[in-house]
Design an enzyme around this catalytic site. Structure first.
Site, PDB file in Angstrom:
ATOM      1  N   TRP A  62       0.809  -1.218   0.000  1.00 49.14           N
ATOM      2  CA  TRP A  62       0.000   0.000   0.000  1.00 49.14           C
ATOM      3  C   TRP A  62       0.838   1.262   0.000  1.00 49.14           C
ATOM      4  O   TRP A  62       0.477   2.247  -0.654  1.00 49.14           O
ATOM      5  CB  TRP A  62      -0.997  -0.021   1.153  1.00 49.14           C
ATOM      6  CG  TRP A  62      -2.092  -1.002   0.885  1.00 49.14           C
ATOM      7  CD1 TRP A  62      -2.351  -2.175   1.535  1.00 49.14           C
ATOM      8  CD2 TRP A  62      -3.068  -0.920  -0.173  1.00 49.14           C
ATOM      9  NE1 TRP A  62      -3.416  -2.821   0.948  1.00 49.14           N
ATOM     10  CE2 TRP A  62      -3.874  -2.078  -0.089  1.00 49.14           C
ATOM     11  CE3 TRP A  62      -3.327   0.011  -1.166  1.00 49.14           C
ATOM     12  CZ2 TRP A  62      -4.928  -2.318  -0.970  1.00 49.14           C
ATOM     13  CZ3 TRP A  62      -4.381  -0.224  -2.049  1.00 49.14           C
ATOM     14  CH2 TRP A  62      -5.165  -1.365  -1.949  1.00 49.14           C
ATOM     15  N   ASP A  78      -0.891   6.539   7.273  1.00 53.51           N
ATOM     16  CA  ASP A  78      -1.978   5.682   6.827  1.00 53.51           C
ATOM     17  C   ASP A  78      -2.173   4.615   7.912  1.00 53.51           C
ATOM     18  O   ASP A  78      -1.363   3.705   8.056  1.00 53.51           O
ATOM     19  CB  ASP A  78      -1.613   5.046   5.490  1.00 53.51           C
ATOM     20  CG  ASP A  78      -2.688   4.104   4.961  1.00 53.51           C
ATOM     21  OD1 ASP A  78      -3.673   3.837   5.682  1.00 53.51           O
ATOM     22  OD2 ASP A  78      -2.522   3.620   3.816  1.00 53.51           O
ATOM     23  N   LYS A 138     -11.717  -2.022   7.713  1.00 50.16           N
ATOM     24  CA  LYS A 138     -10.887  -2.964   8.460  1.00 50.16           C
ATOM     25  C   LYS A 138     -11.422  -3.119   9.885  1.00 50.16           C
ATOM     26  O   LYS A 138     -11.933  -4.150  10.269  1.00 50.16           O
ATOM     27  CB  LYS A 138      -9.443  -2.476   8.508  1.00 50.16           C
ATOM     28  CG  LYS A 138      -8.846  -2.104   7.171  1.00 50.16           C
ATOM     29  CD  LYS A 138      -8.719  -3.280   6.234  1.00 50.16           C
ATOM     30  CE  LYS A 138      -7.941  -2.903   4.986  1.00 50.16           C
ATOM     31  NZ  LYS A 138      -7.853  -4.002   4.010  1.00 50.16           N
TER      32      LYS A 138
END
Length: 370
Positions: A110, A180, A204
């Site tokens: 990511w 993040d 999540k």
């Protein structure tokens, strides 16, 4: 043939996202789809311009600040576009037109997606990359040479795909930290006031897909470009209290229910961390005592509490493992397409008993193949 509803209800969700939600939250969601008790309308039909929804947003902002221990100079936003939109919004706001390079850590899949988006807006210095070692560990402090002139430092606290997690805050206190936290947001306590901007898409730990939570410090936006599109301007979103356009009312309401659950049923982030630590310890112990039948991907010091990534001795054996796990009622254990293997995501909503079930299955599977 489509499996029966009864079988689906019994499945345990170990997916990297969307993750499991707490049972009590799901019960409230089920009720709200018919009618939110205090409104008498389905949550799917309540106006985003209603006073009730304005109250939802205000309470949710307050709940997140309280859980994270943040003062009122932090704004909490509920945006669309996922973390992927933040890959662009951050450098559009903080890097455009700057002379010095923003610093990025390339620690996995990511962060590898975030770096090219930043390079569209200005100079980027890749401070460290774990690509050559297959993203199996994170950098040590003596491998990082931070610049005082960087407009900001960007990194991910948890790499969902590779199962890596920082267990410390890195960077200089005089350079804005952008993080993040998509896959470990509200999973435990932290020094959140040392960050200037935190973003996390909800699917999540805290809700369904469709919302990204952004926590941003006032001072960070001083001097930001004035010609940004309104939708992509944090200041415009702050002014509108995240109702700049039609927001995902349902998804935001579910996050509100999750924050109430964290506060009232779990008892806050310290208590949530104890539960998450117990789950992760249980699973990693099963890996470590398997005599290398199961092999963890991440170096021990960098193991993630949220995403436990591991392999077996061959792709064929992994396929057998996944098929047997699915038959036993466990879903979402396949590793990310970029790395393969197995991945068990232990997000907030996943219970300790679910991990116990997985560990028992793993031990039985190993015993049958000795």
């Amino acid at each position: 043939m489509i499996s029966s509803p009864a079988n689906r209800r019994n499945s345990l969700n170990f997916s990297g996202g969307p993750g499991a939600l707490p049972e009590s939250v799901l019960q409230q969601v089920q009720e709200s789809i018919i009618a939110v008790p205090e409104v008498g309308l389905s949550i799917l039909g309540i106006s985003h311009r209603s006073d009730w929804f304005a109250g939802v947003v205000a309470e949710l902002e307050s709940n997140i600040r309280s859980l994270m221990g943040l003062s009122s100079n932090y704004h909490v936003l509920f945006l669309q576009g996922g973390a992927t939109q933040q890959f662009s919004m951050v450098p559009m706001t903080l890097l455009r037109g700057k002379e010095y390079a923003a610093e990025y850590l390339h620690t996995g899949y990511w962060t590898g997606k975030a770096i090219p988006e930043a390079q569209r807006e200005g100079p980027v210095r890749m401070l460290w990359s774990g690509e050559d070692m297959g993203f199996t560990r994170l950098p040590k402090d003596d491998e990082l040479d931070f610049s005082v002139d960087a407009p900001y430092l960007h990194y991910a606290s948890n790499e969902t795909v590779e199962g890596l997690q920082f267990h410390r805050v890195i960077g200089r206190d005089d350079v804005p930290r952008i993080c993040d936290m998509s896959s470990d947001f509200l999973a435990g306590p932290g020094e959140f006031d040392r960050f200037s901007l935190i973003y996390a898409h909800a699917q999540k730990n805290i809700g369904p897909a469709g919302v990204t939570v952004v926590v941003v410090k006032d001072e960070l936006l001083d001097g930001a470009p004035t010609d940004l599109p309104g939708f992509l301007d944090y200041r415009a979103q702050i002014k509108a209290h995240s109702i700049f356009n039609t927001p995902p009312v349902f998804a935001i309401y579910v996050i509100l229910l999750v924050t109430r659950w964290l506060r009232d049923e779990i008892g806050g982030l310290d208590a949530m961390d104890r539960i998450n630590t117990a789950k992760a310890d249980m699973l990693y112990q099963a890996l470590d005592r398997s005599c290398d039948f199961y092999q963890a991907r991440a170096h021990r010091s960098d193991r993630s509490k949220m995403n436990v990534a591991f392999t077996l001795s061959s792709p064929e054996l992994e396929s057998q493992f996944l098929a047997a796990a699915a038959h036993a009622g466990m879903s979402g254990l396949a590793g990310h397409r970029s790395v393969g293997g197995i991945r068990a995501s232990l997000y907030n909503g996943l219970t300790i008993s679910a991990v116990e079930t997985l560990v028992s299955f793993m031990e039985e599977f190993r015993a049958r193949r000795r």
